[in-house]
Design a protein around this motif. Structure first.
Motif, short mmCIF file in Angstrom:
data_model
loop_
_atom_site.label_atom_id
_atom_site.label_comp_id
_atom_site.label_asym_id
_atom_site.label_seq_id
_atom_site.Cartn_x
_atom_site.Cartn_y
_atom_site.Cartn_z
N PRO A 42 0.82 -1.21 0.00
CA PRO A 42 0.00 0.00 0.00
C PRO A 42 0.86 1.26 0.00
CG PRO A 42 -0.14 -1.14 2.11
CD PRO A 42 0.63 -2.01 1.21
N SER A 43 0.24 2.36 -0.35
CA SER A 43 0.93 3.65 -0.37
C SER A 43 1.47 3.97 1.02
CB SER A 43 -0.07 4.71 -0.81
OG SER A 43 0.57 5.94 -0.93
N GLY A 44 2.71 4.46 1.05
CA GLY A 44 3.31 4.83 2.32
C GLY A 44 3.95 3.68 3.06
N GLY A 46 6.67 2.24 2.35
CA GLY A 46 8.13 2.35 2.34
C GLY A 46 8.80 1.72 1.14
N LYS A 47 8.04 1.41 0.09
CA LYS A 47 8.62 0.75 -1.08
C LYS A 47 9.65 1.64 -1.78
CE LYS A 47 4.61 0.50 -3.08
NZ LYS A 47 3.78 1.29 -2.16
N SER A 48 9.25 2.88 -2.05
CA SER A 48 10.19 3.79 -2.71
C SER A 48 11.42 4.01 -1.84
CB SER A 48 9.54 5.14 -2.99
OG SER A 48 8.43 4.98 -3.81
N THR A 49 11.17 4.21 -0.57
CA THR A 49 12.28 4.46 0.34
C THR A 49 13.27 3.30 0.31
OG1 THR A 49 10.78 5.72 1.74
CG2 THR A 49 12.87 5.05 2.72
N PHE A 50 12.76 2.07 0.33
CA PHE A 50 13.65 0.91 0.30
C PHE A 50 14.46 0.89 -0.99
CE2 PHE A 50 14.34 -3.65 -0.75
CZ PHE A 50 15.34 -3.86 0.18
N1 LIG Z 1 12.36 12.63 2.44
C1 LIG Z 1 11.35 12.32 3.26
N2 LIG Z 1 11.14 13.04 4.37
C2 LIG Z 1 10.12 12.73 5.22
N3 LIG Z 1 9.29 11.74 5.04
C3 LIG Z 1 9.43 10.96 3.97
C4 LIG Z 1 10.46 11.22 3.01
N4 LIG Z 1 10.38 10.30 2.02
C5 LIG Z 1 9.35 9.51 2.34
N5 LIG Z 1 8.77 9.88 3.51
C6 LIG Z 1 7.64 9.24 4.18
O1 LIG Z 1 7.95 7.88 4.28
C7 LIG Z 1 6.79 7.08 4.10
C8 LIG Z 1 7.06 6.03 3.06
O2 LIG Z 1 7.25 6.67 1.83
P1 LIG Z 1 7.53 5.87 0.49
O3 LIG Z 1 7.63 6.89 -0.58
O4 LIG Z 1 8.67 4.97 0.69
O5 LIG Z 1 6.21 5.03 0.33
P2 LIG Z 1 5.74 4.11 -0.88
O6 LIG Z 1 5.54 2.76 -0.36
O7 LIG Z 1 6.68 4.26 -2.02
O8 LIG Z 1 4.35 4.74 -1.24
P3 LIG Z 1 3.69 5.02 -2.68
O9 LIG Z 1 3.07 3.74 -3.13
O10 LIG Z 1 2.65 6.06 -2.39
O11 LIG Z 1 4.77 5.51 -3.59
C9 LIG Z 1 5.67 8.03 3.74
O12 LIG Z 1 4.89 8.23 4.90
C10 LIG Z 1 6.37 9.29 3.36
O13 LIG Z 1 5.61 10.40 3.72
#
Ligand SMILES: Nc1ncnc2c1ncn2[C@@H]1O[C@H](COP(=O)(O)OP(=O)(O)OP(=O)(O)O)[C@@H](O)[C@H]1O
Ligand SMILES: [Mg+2]
Lengths: 257, 300
Positions: A42-44, A46-50
């Protein structure tokens, strides 16, 4: 699961927080050479972050990431772990290709110039050699007519295919895709996924974050489901997508039928 | 209220349309042109402007000398100003607190004080610091600070402070994803700046820089207070002898306008270069676009 496989990516206990917000809470993941791993969640979650931790666009707080036997961002020497210099980190990134949701093409350069930029600037290839290979790659992604077009003159799907060619031009050992089709109009998604399926067949190692369940079914060797900063479950697409074990996976997948 | 009559279809082809004669616009043009010509005529026949004197001194060696000082000072101060401004902008934006506060302090000081005062301070540096020493080397301040070096340093440092803010604004205008992409592809920071960020920032840096350059040409006239013979100073030195004040000021005015016009042409060419890839197929097609150049074509 067949013959002994070389592990290309090893992530162990990866933690990442943004201030008080803990985004990754201990991710373990191995990716074998030639494997295609699709990360769902799901969104948020942490996929992109990983994904960004793998090429050190984000610095991790705990744990480690290794690509092709080299720890990303650090070097263990005589029992001491030293942070690498910016230049050394740049060198580590130079063989990891990345494709972004918003394409991020260089708008002031033509398609061809976009593709040859890193090969010439980072990998010190000759212009002729880089140009020849760039033409080949752009042709492969179906853009032989568009070498001299600027990004704004291309459709979204074409831009993303240029971005894929640009990432391939560095002869990557690993390709990271962060929702490559999410910014595209529905009728343009297919052309990009087709390009990615071709790459998967050719044996490129890929980690793909996507919401395209169809792509996961067809092209993935393994599906990883993430939620709340942890890997909830993973396995072959036939298992995870057809018979998810966890309730969270089930409720996530139920939105796609 | 009736619908289309199909029998008119052949006549509806917009290719055949007549454009009504734009009478009000043409009238306005004619009026403006008449006023402008009238004004030019009045100025031209007015003996008080002393046009023969203007022509006599236009290429006078003293004026040429002053012109070369003005141009030389402008070019050198501008080059140093832009280079230092770039360094200051990068320092200002860096994560490093020390670098960013030092740059901030510099900008604050040099933008916050009048250029005239700065020039006078540089010129009189020897009264503040009779000797300047760096390590074991040491110089008499008066040998270092001549009117020329005081003028260059004064103009360049002041310019750097303004350019730093202009360049910083330009760098900030570039999408953050661009720097990140360059980073992901293994580019060093310096390379990413040079190849990816700065070329995109140029679009918003060039127009205000053109402004700065034009202000600089006129600002150089301030150096006459520290005994530098620039363009304005040279005509002053002539009319102090001949008392033909208006004609000689006109010589200077015409030269300033001439240089400014040439710069404007150069600026348009540079702007066209840096907006390539902004949609149209080629850069010279831009004129056909009725939208102002700032308009962005949103396309997901
Ligand atoms: N540079 C940052 N500073 C602060 N918070 C961040 C930063 N980057 C990401 N986040 C937070 O980290 C959490 C995970 O973000 P991430 O982008 O990894 O999610 P995601 O799984 O890729 O979601 P999506 O499917 O919407 O792309 C989110 O709550 C986001 O707000
Ligand atoms: Mg994301």
């Amino acid at each position: 699961m067949s013959a002994p496989e070389t592990v290309l990516v090893r992530a162990r206990g990866v933690h990442k927080a943004f201030g008080p917000l803990e985004v990754l809470k201990g991710i373990d993941l191995d990716v074998a050479a030639g494997e295609v791993v699709v990360i769902l969640g799901p969104s948020g979650s942490g996929k992109s972050t990983f994904l960004r931790c793998i090429n050190h666009l984000e610095t991790i707080d705990q744990g480690f990431v290794e690509v092709d036997g080299e720890q990303i961002g650090f070097r263990l020497k005589n029992g001491r772990l030293n942070k690498l210099t910016n230049r050394e980190i740049a060198a580590q990134r130079s063989r990891i290709g990345m494709v972004f949701q918003q394409f991020n093409l260089y708008p002031h350069m033509t398609a061809l110039e976009n593709v040859i930029e890193a090969p010439i600037g980072v990998h010190k290839q000759s212009r002729d050699e880089a140009t020849r290979y760039a033409r080949e790659l752009l042709t492969r992604v179906g853009l032989s007519e568009k070498f001299d077009a600027y990004p704004r003159q291309l459709s979204g799907g074409q831009q993303q295919r240029v971005a894929i060619a640009r990432a391939l031009a560095i002869r990557p050992r690993l390709m990271l895709f962060d929702e490559p089709t999410s910014a595209l109009d529905p009728e343009l998604v297919g052309e990009v996924l087709a390009t990615m399926r071709d790459l998967a067949k050719e044996g490129l190692t890929m980690i793909v974050v996507t919401h395209e369940i169809g792509f996961a079914k067809e092209a993935a060797d393994r599906v990883v489901f993430m939620d709340g900063g942890v890997v909830v479950e993973q396995g072959p697409p036939g298992e995870v997508l057809a018979n998810p074990k966890h309730a969270r996976t089930r409720s996530f997948l139920s939105r796609f039928i | 209220m009736s619908g289309f009559n199909p029998s008119d279809d052949a006549l509806r082809d917009v290719k055949l349309a007549h454009v009504p004669f734009p009478l009000p616009r043409v009238a306005l043009w004619a009026f403006t042109l008449a006023v402008a010509l009238g004004f030019a005529y009045i100025v031209a026949i007015n003996p008080n402007f002393g046009w023969p004197v203007v022509a006599q001194y236009f290429f006078d060696p003293t004026v040429m000398q002053g012109l070369s000082v003005t141009l030389g000072l402008t070019v050198v101060a501008m080059i140093i100003g832009v280079a230092l401004g770039l360094i200051l902008a990068i320092a200002r934006m860096s994560q490093d607190r020390l670098a960013s506060s030092l740059a901030g302090l510099f900008i604050w000081f040099f933008r916050g004080t009048p250029l005239l005062v700065q020039l006078i301070f540089w010129y009189n540096m020897s009264t503040l610091f009779p000797r300047i020493s760096i390590g074991i080397a040491s110089w008499n301040t008066n040998d270092l600070i001549t009117p020329l070096t005081a003028a260059i340093v004064g103009l360049a440092l002041n310019e750097a402070a303004y350019m730093a803010e202009i360049i910083r604004g330009g760098l900030l205008s570039v999408d953050k994803g661009q720097a990140e992409t360059a980073q992901a592809f293994g580019m060093t920071k310096a390379r990413a700046l040079r190849r990816i960020i700065i070329p995109q920032a140029m679009k918003s840096i060039v127009p205000p820089t053109g402004n700065q350059l034009i202000s600089m040409i006129k600002a150089t006239s301030l150096v006459s207070v520290i005994a530098m013979a620039d363009l304005l100073y040279s005509v002053q030195s002539i009319y102090n002898r001949t008392f033909e004040i208006i004609p000689l000021l006109l010589v200077a005015v015409l030269w300033y306008l001439l240089i400014t016009s040439i710069l404007n042409i150069g600026q348009s060419a540079i702007e066209r270069h840096y907006s390539r890839g902004d949609r149209g197929l080629t850069t010279d097609k831009k004129k056909e676009n009725p939208m102002p150049s700032g308009a962005v074509d949103e396309r997901a």
